[in-house]
Enzyme design. Structure first.
Site, mmCIF file in Angstrom:
data_model
loop_
_atom_site.group_PDB
_atom_site.id
_atom_site.type_symbol
_atom_site.label_atom_id
_atom_site.label_comp_id
_atom_site.label_asym_id
_atom_site.label_seq_id
_atom_site.Cartn_x
_atom_site.Cartn_y
_atom_site.Cartn_z
ATOM 1 N N ARG A 188 0.826 -1.212 0.000
ATOM 2 C CA ARG A 188 0.000 0.000 0.000
ATOM 3 C C ARG A 188 0.858 1.258 0.000
ATOM 4 N NH1 ARG A 188 -2.277 0.200 5.389
ATOM 5 N NH2 ARG A 188 -0.194 0.982 5.794
ATOM 6 N N HIS A 226 -6.216 3.016 12.217
ATOM 7 C CA HIS A 226 -5.202 2.082 11.726
ATOM 8 C C HIS A 226 -4.545 2.662 10.489
ATOM 9 C CE1 HIS A 226 -7.767 0.813 8.430
ATOM 10 N NE2 HIS A 226 -8.766 0.727 9.281
ATOM 11 N N CYS A 227 -3.571 1.938 9.961
ATOM 12 C CA CYS A 227 -2.859 2.397 8.769
ATOM 13 C C CYS A 227 -3.804 2.327 7.574
ATOM 14 C CB CYS A 227 -1.658 1.506 8.493
ATOM 15 S SG CYS A 227 -0.495 1.547 9.836
ATOM 16 N N PRO A 228 -3.673 3.155 6.580
ATOM 17 C CA PRO A 228 -2.654 4.193 6.405
ATOM 18 C C PRO A 228 -3.030 5.525 7.034
ATOM 19 C CG PRO A 228 -4.053 4.169 4.482
ATOM 20 C CD PRO A 228 -4.609 3.140 5.434
#
Lengths: 406, 78
Positions: A249, B15-17
């Protein structure tokens, strides 16, 4: 080194992801040589879905997908099953000893729905391609199965779509900014009490899992070792925060490189290890190089970015108490089971008519190994160029701002 | 280094991103020389936030771990 120093340095401080991934590459090769199967998790999660379907009155034993991947016995008698129990225990132990277990609630209900949908898409994509970030990627490429290369590239492409979806205004929450520094860290005594309690729980989990491993050694050597390997895998992914989702990502969000390099290096090491194991007589696991690998990879890439974590990612985060990732895990099982349910329609068209391509046979033994290593090196070069692209863009924007300011 | 941060960003539960993205967004709105404090409860950010902010030219001054909480102090250069 005193025990306190050891604890701070290794049990509390996170490990650098690159050595962590190298060690996972070595361990996954040993695991393949010993058990004859690869380090993989989604197939077993799909079998759990099969067991649940059986409790609900269905007859999953007759579904063709389970005839393909097997649905005998219980998870406690299967290599994958006991390895996963080991992984959960290893990750939980590692998180407890770092005083890092806490129920963490998501910021909104919308995030939970996002996690569930992402988990379902990722689980579906993974099983369609016969693997996840492990069997069709980290432990698939070192099997010299061409389908894993297709899956990896499709996953990176899917992640790009996932990033676009993730950053839609609908899925953003407002920034919680304050002009006063946080007061959350004032109570150090409470933190120390928590740490002592978590240490004890960690010890308890360690004793329990060793007992479980001993009971599996009674059944067979391989089953016992699978538990111990699982503990290592789980502990290392938690300690190194090894996040495959971040690796694919963040090529698109910020141009991160570290975890991506680590994964590519880990696979290069595993290629050498597996090559040795295959030369000594182990049979590599090769799957169909059909549209299923590409479509599965695309869906997997979209799903893991939406969910915020892939199969191994949700496992260690769930053990840290991140409630969001319990939901992602449930989504994964649902997605995998859907593939099993519709396999006759899906597999018959997208997978089974296509050949299983083993690079070692297709290109010749030496050339197959060399091609895999060159492919990994090329991928590392692309990661590097991508990071440069991101940072150049940043530098250009910064110098423009400076010029405007002058 | 004990200068008080100018802004504090609370990312607990995210949480990511989103952690890294929100941190970079907050930093983009700050003046040169200002200091941002970031609080997260996602261990992954220990890898992400320092790498991303440094790559974008900010100074990530400290990364602290307080059990399940993580604190970052980042300075906008200039």
């Amino acid at each position: 080194m005193s025990f306190t120093e050891f604890r701070t340095q290794y049990l509390v401080r996170f490990w650098s992801p690159i050595p962590a991934l190298l060690s996972l590459g070595v361990a996954s090769s040993c695991y393949f040589a010993i058990t004859g199967t690869f380090w993989a998790v989604t197939g077993e999660f799909t079998r759990w879905g099969g067991h649940i379907a059986a409790w609900l009155g269905f007859a999953p034993q007759q579904w063709s997908y389970f005839q393909l991947i097997g649905l005998k016995d219980s998870p406690l008698e299967r290599i994958d099953g006991v390895m996963i129990i080991g992984m959960f225990a290893g990750a939980l132990c590692a998180a407890l000893w770092a005083n890092n277990v806490q129920l963490r609630w998501p910021t909104s209900r919308r995030r939970l729905v996002q996690g569930l949908i992402g988990g379902i898409i990722a689980g579906f994509g993974a099983r369609l391609a016969m693997g996840c970030n492990l069997a069709a990627f980290f432990t698939g490429i070192p099997m010299f199965s061409l389908h894993a290369w297709a899956f990896m590239l499709a996953t990176v492409t899917g992640a790009w779509i996932g990033v676009k979806l993730c950053l839609l205004p609908l899925l953003r929450t407002p920034l919680r900014l304050d002009t006063v520094p946080s007061t959350l860290f004032a109570d150090t005594a409470a933190l120390a009490r928590r740490a002592r309690l978590q240490n004890r729980f960690g010890l308890l989990i360690a004793v329990l899992i060793l007992g479980f491993a001993a009971s599996r050694f009674e059944v067979s050597l391989v089953l016992g070792l699978a538990v111990l390997f699982g503990v290592c895998f789980g502990a290392v992914i938690e300690r190194g925060q090894v996040c495959f989702t971040s690796a694919v990502r963040d090529l698109w969000t910020t141009g991160r490189t570290r975890i991506a390099y680590g994964i590519l290096l880990g696979m290069a090491v595993a290629c050498l290890g597996n090559f040795g194991a295959i030369a000594l007589g182990a049979t590599p696991k090769i799957f169909w190089m059909g549209p299923n690998a590409v479509i599965g990879g695309l869906l997997f890439g979209i799903g893991i970015v939406l969910a915020g974590g892939c199969e191994t990612g949700w496992m260690y985060r769930a053990m840290e108490g991140q409630v969001h990732f319990w939901v992602v895990g449930i989504g994964n099982v649902i997605g995998g089971t859907l593939v099993a349910l519709f396999w006759d329609e899906l597999g018959g068209v997208l997978a089974l008519p296509y050949p299983k391509i083993n690079l070692l046979e297709q290109l010749g033994t030496g050339a197959g190994l060399l091609a895999s290593l060159i492919g990994l090196a090329l991928a590392a070069g692309l990661v590097y160029l991508n990071a440069r692209r991101h940072n150049q863009r940043h530098t250009a924007a910064a110098s423009l701002q400076e010029n405007l300011a002058q | 280094m004990s200068r008080k941060p100018d802004l504090s960003l609370d990312l607990r539960g995210e949480h990511c991103p989103y952690n890294a993205v929100a941190t970079l967004e907050a930093l983009a709105g700050m003046a040169p020389g200002q200091i941002l404090e970031v609080i997260t409860d996602c261990a992954q950010s220990v890898n992400g936030i320092p790498e991303d902010t440094r790559a974008k030219g900010y100074n990530c001054l400290t990364v602290e771990q307080h059990g399940p909480l993580f604190r970052f102090v980042i300075r906008v250069p200039g």
